[in-house]
Design a protein around this motif. Structure first.
Motif, short mmCIF file in Angstrom:
data_model
loop_
_atom_site.label_atom_id
_atom_site.label_comp_id
_atom_site.label_asym_id
_atom_site.label_seq_id
_atom_site.Cartn_x
_atom_site.Cartn_y
_atom_site.Cartn_z
N ARG A 1 1.03 -1.35 0.10
CA ARG A 1 0.03 0.08 0.03
C ARG A 1 0.90 1.14 -0.01
NH1 ARG A 1 -3.17 2.51 5.11
NH2 ARG A 1 -3.89 4.32 4.19
N ALA A 2 0.48 2.07 -0.81
CA ALA A 2 1.32 3.46 -0.86
C ALA A 2 0.41 4.57 -0.15
CB ALA A 2 1.29 3.99 -2.25
N PHE A 3 1.03 5.18 1.04
CA PHE A 3 0.70 6.51 1.74
C PHE A 3 0.61 7.48 0.71
CE2 PHE A 3 1.73 3.03 5.04
CZ PHE A 3 0.70 3.15 5.70
N ASP A 4 -0.18 8.47 1.28
CA ASP A 4 -0.26 9.77 0.21
C ASP A 4 0.50 10.72 0.51
OD1 ASP A 4 -1.67 10.39 2.43
OD2 ASP A 4 -3.71 10.72 1.63
N GLY A 5 1.44 10.48 1.61
CA GLY A 5 2.29 11.58 2.08
C GLY A 5 2.99 12.10 0.74
N ALA A 6 3.90 11.20 -0.12
CA ALA A 6 4.54 12.01 -1.14
C ALA A 6 3.69 12.62 -2.14
CB ALA A 6 5.17 10.80 -2.04
N ALA A 7 2.34 12.43 -2.45
CA ALA A 7 1.30 13.02 -3.53
C ALA A 7 1.23 14.29 -2.87
CB ALA A 7 0.30 12.28 -3.61
N MET A 8 0.82 14.63 -1.50
CA MET A 8 0.58 15.61 -0.76
C MET A 8 1.66 16.62 -0.84
SD MET A 8 -2.49 15.53 0.17
CE MET A 8 -2.83 14.89 -1.27
N LEU A 9 2.73 16.15 -0.68
CA LEU A 9 4.15 17.02 -0.89
C LEU A 9 4.02 17.52 -2.15
CD1 LEU A 9 6.92 14.81 0.73
CD2 LEU A 9 6.09 17.06 1.57
N ARG B 1 -11.71 14.81 0.70
CA ARG B 1 -11.46 13.44 0.72
C ARG B 1 -11.26 12.97 -0.69
NH1 ARG B 1 -15.59 10.62 5.12
NH2 ARG B 1 -14.50 11.87 6.87
N ARG B 2 -12.10 13.72 -1.67
CA ARG B 2 -12.00 13.16 -3.02
C ARG B 2 -10.60 13.37 -3.53
NH1 ARG B 2 -15.48 16.38 -6.91
NH2 ARG B 2 -14.47 14.92 -8.42
N ARG B 3 -9.98 14.34 -3.15
CA ARG B 3 -8.67 15.04 -3.77
C ARG B 3 -7.76 14.08 -3.08
NH1 ARG B 3 -7.05 18.91 -6.55
NH2 ARG B 3 -4.83 19.58 -6.75
N ARG B 4 -7.71 13.45 -1.85
CA ARG B 4 -6.87 12.69 -1.39
C ARG B 4 -6.94 11.17 -1.89
NH1 ARG B 4 -4.42 14.61 3.35
NH2 ARG B 4 -3.61 12.50 4.00
N ALA B 5 -8.20 10.66 -2.19
CA ALA B 5 -8.28 9.64 -3.02
C ALA B 5 -7.71 9.57 -4.18
CB ALA B 5 -10.05 9.16 -2.92
N MET B 6 -8.05 10.57 -4.89
CA MET B 6 -7.38 10.58 -6.30
C MET B 6 -5.86 10.75 -6.22
SD MET B 6 -10.12 13.05 -8.56
CE MET B 6 -9.37 12.92 -10.04
N ALA B 7 -5.41 11.53 -5.19
CA ALA B 7 -3.87 11.51 -5.10
C ALA B 7 -3.38 10.05 -4.68
CB ALA B 7 -3.53 12.54 -3.86
N GLN B 8 -3.95 9.42 -3.91
CA GLN B 8 -3.23 8.07 -3.46
C GLN B 8 -3.63 7.14 -4.57
OE1 GLN B 8 -5.09 6.25 -0.11
NE2 GLN B 8 -3.60 4.85 0.17
N THR B 9 -4.62 7.17 -5.48
CA THR B 9 -4.75 6.36 -6.67
C THR B 9 -3.60 6.77 -7.76
OG1 THR B 9 -7.07 6.16 -6.64
CG2 THR B 9 -6.19 5.73 -8.59
N PHE B 10 -3.44 7.89 -7.70
CA PHE B 10 -2.21 8.47 -8.72
C PHE B 10 -0.77 8.11 -8.47
CE2 PHE B 10 0.83 11.52 -10.29
CZ PHE B 10 0.37 11.59 -11.86
N LEU B 11 -0.70 8.07 -6.89
CA LEU B 11 0.72 7.45 -6.44
C LEU B 11 0.98 6.15 -6.48
CD1 LEU B 11 2.99 8.67 -5.10
CD2 LEU B 11 1.92 8.22 -2.93
#
Length: 715
Positions: free
Chosen positions: A120-128, A183-193
């Motif tokens: 599982r990839a955490f979304d920290g990198a995408a948030m950065l 939440r939609r943005r975080r979900a899309m960021a995690q999917t992208f990552l």
């Protein structure tokens, strides 16, 4: 002093692990502000990243790990930032570093893999990246997972000093519309990552190999003596045994064909069939896997399309399947039969010793290359005369690589493959994929043995099972609740997963059935996985495959699906033009399926383009109507047939196995579901059993003929 220590560290790692860094042009293209994302496969990864990434990036390190005594001395050598993964404000400092045009290194998975595949990839990198405008730069570490520094001992063949490569992949900007928030943005960021990591795993794989060459590579990786296959004869076969069998059977039958001639195979799912297919393809004689369930007329059409003059068959299979009439019809049409049992008796000691010597001491040559024809499979004929589908070596190996990049299949897995090898699901997914990946596969000759297959799964401790909805429902009904105790993955394809099947597997065995989608022309297209799953969909498109939707007149929110990628077929072989390969136009394959693609990339199949009726100017989905009938009468097979109508163009007839089906009940249900009067079938046709193909799919041409005859008789 620091530079000297780092130089010494690089020298030691290069000497021990032959470390090679690739893709430096991608590193330079990332620019001054980048989040570097390595995968995490071993304890060596932080040292590899710190010593071989140029410049001096900032490393994000777990605050708990930073407290370990043996870690502290190394922290003094590099720029690190302690991050508490439970504290969402812990990334603020890294954000400031990135805004000063720094490179930051963060392991998105947060832990070392215990499966050999992506975690599982955490979304920290995408948030950065989202907060700073930095690009995301994947770094793929390969080889370290095979070292003793990994957590895969006992699951993978680990050794002391495997070769390690570090590959920088092309940088990507986070592609999320600015209006998406919360939440939609975080979900899309995690999917992208997650996709970036998955795509990186796919991009470093080498799909440019022949099937036999890939088999030899797998033998080198997993070991000559690794047991990888068995069938109902219960004689386990090692990699060496499979290579020997492929060489011996290929040489035995190869001399009976002209150069480049295709060979028809009328064989069960078994070890000899797999070995024979590999052996023939190695010599440039394309195996054409004949479907024994399509009837004599369609079987002969298949042979005409692929210009098959000689068929290799199994007497036991013909007798057990009662296929004597089919063989007689094919022989009457001029086809020559070679029987495996008869020819194998002629396999003398000299031939066996030659195969043994070749397998043990040489690298056998392979005719042709990765872009040459490897196998011919045939479409099911569910919409007309079957067509031959020519798949290259690259098509098949690429699809295997796509699957391995998306699912945590492991060498410790035990695959039960009851799907016939004439079906793309049974050949590419159930045979080639595990064979090239170190997994043990048990071949069962018939998917229709509903009582026997659960017992086999229990007996061999199966962990992976493939099947269609029809077959999986049959297994679930017949099985004891404990028969599938060891199964961790059940994948369904070839037809829509019905709710009753999914519910039964969940309630009876505690297993989630993962639905996928594919075609003979492309093998697997999309798949739900443990990491990315959405009920009611067929999953997300596999890496390396481009999808394009074209609008359909009369339908909104959906489109006709076109695909392009390394797993898309070479072309069609048609009975009207025997032996002439009709290539895919511009590389884009028209699936003929009407689909919906949601914002997270999950595909939903709305039906075949041919499974829409045009009534009074309205487009009506026959597949959707069939799903409604499943909700109205659970467990009852229903299908929609279309007949010509002089006034409205077409008319829908419901064909059902429910003897007491009521049109009034059906009409009330469809109206309550929101269907207009024009979409409601005007007639019901009860039958004893719907016409089915060998794969369990509904035989729609036969269904339409039945409905037309009935409608004509009524008029």
């Amino acid at each position: 002093m620091k530079k000297l220590i780092c130089a010494a560290g690089r020298l030691i790692l290069r000497l021990l692990f032959r470390v090679e860094v690739r893709g430096m042009e991608n590193y330079r293209a990332a620019g001054p502000r980048a989040v570097i994302m390595p995968n995490h496969v071993s304890l060596l990864d932080p040292a590899l990243a710190a010593l071989f990434i140029p410049d001096e990036p900032v490393f994000a390190i777990n605050s708990l790990v930073a407290r370990w005594r043996w870690v502290r001395p190394f922290l003094a050598l590099f720029r690190t930032w302690s991050v508490d993964p439970t504290n969402p404000f812990g990334l603020k400092g890294l954000i400031e570093e990135l805004k000063r045009d720094q490179h930051c290194v963060i392991f998105p998975e947060g832990r070392i893999t215990t499966t050999g595949s992506q975690m599982r990839a955490f979304d920290g990198a995408a948030m950065l990246a989202d907060k700073t405008g930095a690009v995301l730069l994947p770094l793929r570490i390969e080889g370290a997972q095979l070292s003793h520094a990994s957590y895969l001992r006992g699951r993978f063949p680990v050794r002391w000093f495997p070769k390690i490569t570090l590959t920088f992949l092309p940088p990507r900007k986070l592609e999320i519309p600015p209006e998406v928030k919360g939440r939609r943005r975080r979900a899309m960021a995690q999917t992208f990552l997650q996709d970036l990591l998955r795509d990186a795993a796919w991009q470093v794989r080498d799909s440019g190999r022949t099937l036999f060459g890939a088999l030899l590579d797998a033998r080198r990786l997993y070991g000559r003596r690794r047991v990888i296959a068995a069938d109902i004869g219960r004689k386990p076969v090692t990699y060496d045994g499979m290579v020997r069998a492929a060489l011996a059977l290929g040489d035995l039958f190869g001399g009976r064909f002209n150069p480049g001639e295709r060979a028809g195979l009328l064989m069960p799912s078994s070890v000899p069939t797999a070995a024979l297919a590999l052996g023939l393809s190695r010599l440039g004689h394309t195996p054409a896997m004949l479907n024994c369930t399509v009837g004599a007329q369609n079987a002969l059409a298949c042979c005409r399309a692929a210009e098959i003059r000689t068929v290799i068959g199994s007497r036991r299979f013909v007798e057990a399947g009662k296929l004597g009439a089919l063989v007689e019809a094919m022989e009457s049409a001029g086809l020559r039969f070679l029987w495996l049992e008869d020819e194998a008796r002629a396999l003398g000691l000299r031939a066996k010793l030659t195969a043994w010597f070749q397998a043990r001491f040489t690298t056998p040559e392979t005719a042709g290359g990765p872009d040459d024809e490897a196998v011919v499979l045939f479409t099911s004929g569910s919409e007309g005369t079957p067509k031959g589908v020519a798949l290259s070596h690259r098509n098949i190996v690429a699809n295997r690589d796509q699957l391995m990049s998306s699912v945590d299949f492991r060498p410790s897995d035990v695959v039960l493959n009851a799907m016939p090898m004439f079906h793309v699901f049974g050949f590419v997914v159930g045979t080639i994929m595990p064979l090239l990946s170190g997994m043990y596969t048990f071949y069962f000759p018939s998917p229709l043995s509903y009582r026997a297959i659960p017992l086999v799964a229990y007996d061999i401790n199966a962990t992976v099972l493939f099947g269609t909805d029809t077959f999986l429902y049959g297994y679930a009904r017949s099985a004891s609740p404990y028969d599938f105790y060891s199964v961790r993955y059940v994948f369904e394809g070839a037809e829509k997963l019905r709710e009753r099947t999914s519910r039964m597997w969940s309630e009876k065995f505690g297993i989630r059935v993962l639905e996928g989608y594919g075609t003979t022309e492309t093998s697997v297209v999309s798949l739900n996985t443990a990491l990315q799953c959405s009920a009611g969909t067929v999953g997300r498109v596999l890496p390396g495959l481009e999808a394009r939707l074209e609008p359909v007149v009369g339908l909104e929110g959906v489109g006709r699906l076109f695909l392009r990628g390394p797993n898309v077929m070479m072309g069609y072989l048609r009975s009207e033009r025997p032996g002439v390969l009709q290539p895919v136009e511009d590389g884009w394959y028209d699936t003929g399926d009407i689909v919906r693609l949601d914002e997270l990339g999950f595909l939903s199949i709305r039906g075949r383009a041919k499974r829409f009726a045009k009534i009074g100017g309205e487009m009506v989905s026959l597949t959707a109507l069939e799903e409604e009938m499943e909700r109205l009468w659970p467990g009852v097979r229903c299908a929609m047939a279309v007949v010509r109508d002089e006034r409205k163009g077409e008319r829908i007839i419901l064909v059902t196995e429910k003897k007491d089906a009521s049109r009034e009940e059906m009409t009330a249900h469809l109206k309550a579901a929101g269907y207009a009067e024009v979409a409601i079938p005007k007639k019901l046709l009860p039958v004893g059993k719907l016409p089915l193909l060998g794969s369990g799919k509904t035989d729609y041409p036969a269904l339409d003929r039945l409905a037309s005859e009935t409608a004509g008789a009524a008029e």
